[in-house]
Design a protein around this motif. Structure first.
Motif, PDB file in Angstrom:
ATOM      1  N   LEU A  96       0.814  -1.221   0.000  1.00 33.23           N
ATOM      2  CA  LEU A  96       0.000   0.000   0.000  1.00 33.23           C
ATOM      3  C   LEU A  96       0.847   1.271   0.000  1.00 33.23           C
ATOM      4  O   LEU A  96       0.403   2.307  -0.476  1.00 33.23           O
ATOM      5  CB  LEU A  96      -0.917   0.022   1.226  1.00 33.23           C
ATOM      6  N   ARG A  97       2.057   1.199   0.524  1.00 30.50           N
ATOM      7  CA  ARG A  97       2.899   2.390   0.620  1.00 30.50           C
ATOM      8  C   ARG A  97       3.188   3.013  -0.743  1.00 30.50           C
ATOM      9  O   ARG A  97       3.390   4.213  -0.848  1.00 30.50           O
ATOM     10  CB  ARG A  97       4.229   2.057   1.302  1.00 30.50           C
ATOM     11  N   ARG A  98       3.196   2.218  -1.779  1.00 31.59           N
ATOM     12  CA  ARG A  98       3.501   2.740  -3.114  1.00 31.59           C
ATOM     13  C   ARG A  98       2.255   2.978  -3.947  1.00 31.59           C
ATOM     14  O   ARG A  98       2.341   3.275  -5.131  1.00 31.59           O
ATOM     15  CB  ARG A  98       4.436   1.777  -3.844  1.00 31.59           C
ATOM     16  N   GLY A  99       1.085   2.862  -3.348  1.00 31.46           N
ATOM     17  CA  GLY A  99      -0.163   3.029  -4.082  1.00 31.46           C
ATOM     18  C   GLY A  99      -0.397   4.456  -4.537  1.00 31.46           C
ATOM     19  O   GLY A  99       0.166   5.406  -3.997  1.00 31.46           O
ATOM     20  N   ILE A 100      -1.212   4.587  -5.575  1.00 33.27           N
ATOM     21  CA  ILE A 100      -1.552   5.900  -6.116  1.00 33.27           C
ATOM     22  C   ILE A 100      -3.067   6.017  -6.292  1.00 33.27           C
ATOM     23  O   ILE A 100      -3.759   5.032  -6.523  1.00 33.27           O
ATOM     24  CB  ILE A 100      -0.861   6.173  -7.472  1.00 33.27           C
ATOM     25  N   PHE A 105      -7.819   4.699 -14.894  1.00 36.95           N
ATOM     26  CA  PHE A 105      -6.813   3.647 -14.882  1.00 36.95           C
ATOM     27  C   PHE A 105      -6.343   3.416 -16.304  1.00 36.95           C
ATOM     28  O   PHE A 105      -7.077   2.928 -17.145  1.00 36.95           O
ATOM     29  CB  PHE A 105      -7.362   2.352 -14.289  1.00 36.95           C
ATOM     30  N   ASP A 106      -5.121   3.815 -16.559  1.00 36.97           N
ATOM     31  CA  ASP A 106      -4.501   3.627 -17.866  1.00 36.97           C
ATOM     32  C   ASP A 106      -3.155   2.932 -17.651  1.00 36.97           C
ATOM     33  O   ASP A 106      -2.223   3.549 -17.136  1.00 36.97           O
ATOM     34  CB  ASP A 106      -4.285   4.982 -18.548  1.00 36.97           C
ATOM     35  N   GLU A 110       2.264   7.147 -16.992  1.00 38.02           N
ATOM     36  CA  GLU A 110       3.520   7.181 -16.247  1.00 38.02           C
ATOM     37  C   GLU A 110       3.298   6.828 -14.773  1.00 38.02           C
ATOM     38  O   GLU A 110       4.158   6.196 -14.158  1.00 38.02           O
ATOM     39  CB  GLU A 110       4.191   8.549 -16.380  1.00 38.02           C
ATOM     40  N   ASP A 111       2.155   7.249 -14.220  1.00 34.78           N
ATOM     41  CA  ASP A 111       1.860   6.918 -12.817  1.00 34.78           C
ATOM     42  C   ASP A 111       1.836   5.412 -12.598  1.00 34.78           C
ATOM     43  O   ASP A 111       2.430   4.903 -11.649  1.00 34.78           O
ATOM     44  CB  ASP A 111       0.510   7.500 -12.391  1.00 34.78           C
ATOM     45  N   ILE A 112       1.135   4.697 -13.466  1.00 35.73           N
ATOM     46  CA  ILE A 112       1.028   3.246 -13.329  1.00 35.73           C
ATOM     47  C   ILE A 112       2.374   2.595 -13.610  1.00 35.73           C
ATOM     48  O   ILE A 112       2.805   1.697 -12.877  1.00 35.73           O
ATOM     49  CB  ILE A 112      -0.070   2.671 -14.244  1.00 35.73           C
TER      50      ILE A 112
END
Length: 140
Positions: A96-100, A105-106, A110-112
């Motif tokens: 969860l610490r790295r979740g956004i 949802f693509d 770049e986020d994903i």
């Protein structure tokens, strides 16, 4: 107020999950203590807390880390500010610490891609909110 049987129609948990989390986790919201022979009743805020925990646990998080993440969600629910939450919460399974939070949802965004994970878990936060709101607006 709703029963556990009501809640599990809109959140991915069992009666056993709910009772387990209520009795073992240091939850943010206050919980009704049932009389002997009566079902436990859950408030709207209880439903948001348990619903988010359930979604995150189903995505691979431990109940304790799901609880830590859920605190901000519950605070917003108490203030009726859930419209500030984006549609999706995406995280590497169990991390969860790295979740956004994202509105769309693509997988090519770049986020994903920055999550750098082969396995992702996705929570449709907006659906969870809408389903719980509808449950509590419905007549008993």
């Amino acid at each position: 107020m709703k029963t556990a049987a009501d809640l599990i129609t809109v959140i991915p948990a069992t009666n056993r999950d709910l009772e387990n989390w209520v009795s073992r986790l240091d939850l943010e919201t206050d919980y009704h203590q049932p009389e002997r022979g009566r079902p436990r009743m859950f408030s709207r805020n209880n439903a948001f807390e348990l619903g988010m925990i359930a979604c995150l646990v189903r995505g691979g998080a431990s109940p304790s880390s799901a609880l830590a993440f859920t605190r901000a969600f519950v605070q917003d629910a108490k203030r009726r500010r859930l419209d500030a939450w984006r549609r999706w919460f995406v995280f590497p399974a169990g991390d969860l610490r790295r979740g956004i939070n994202t509105s769309q949802f693509d997988p090519e965004s770049e986020d994903i891609k920055s999550l750098n994970s082969i396995t992702l878990s996705i929570v449709d936060v907006r659906k969870l909110i809408d389903d719980i709101e509808a449950l509590f607006k419905a007549t008993p």
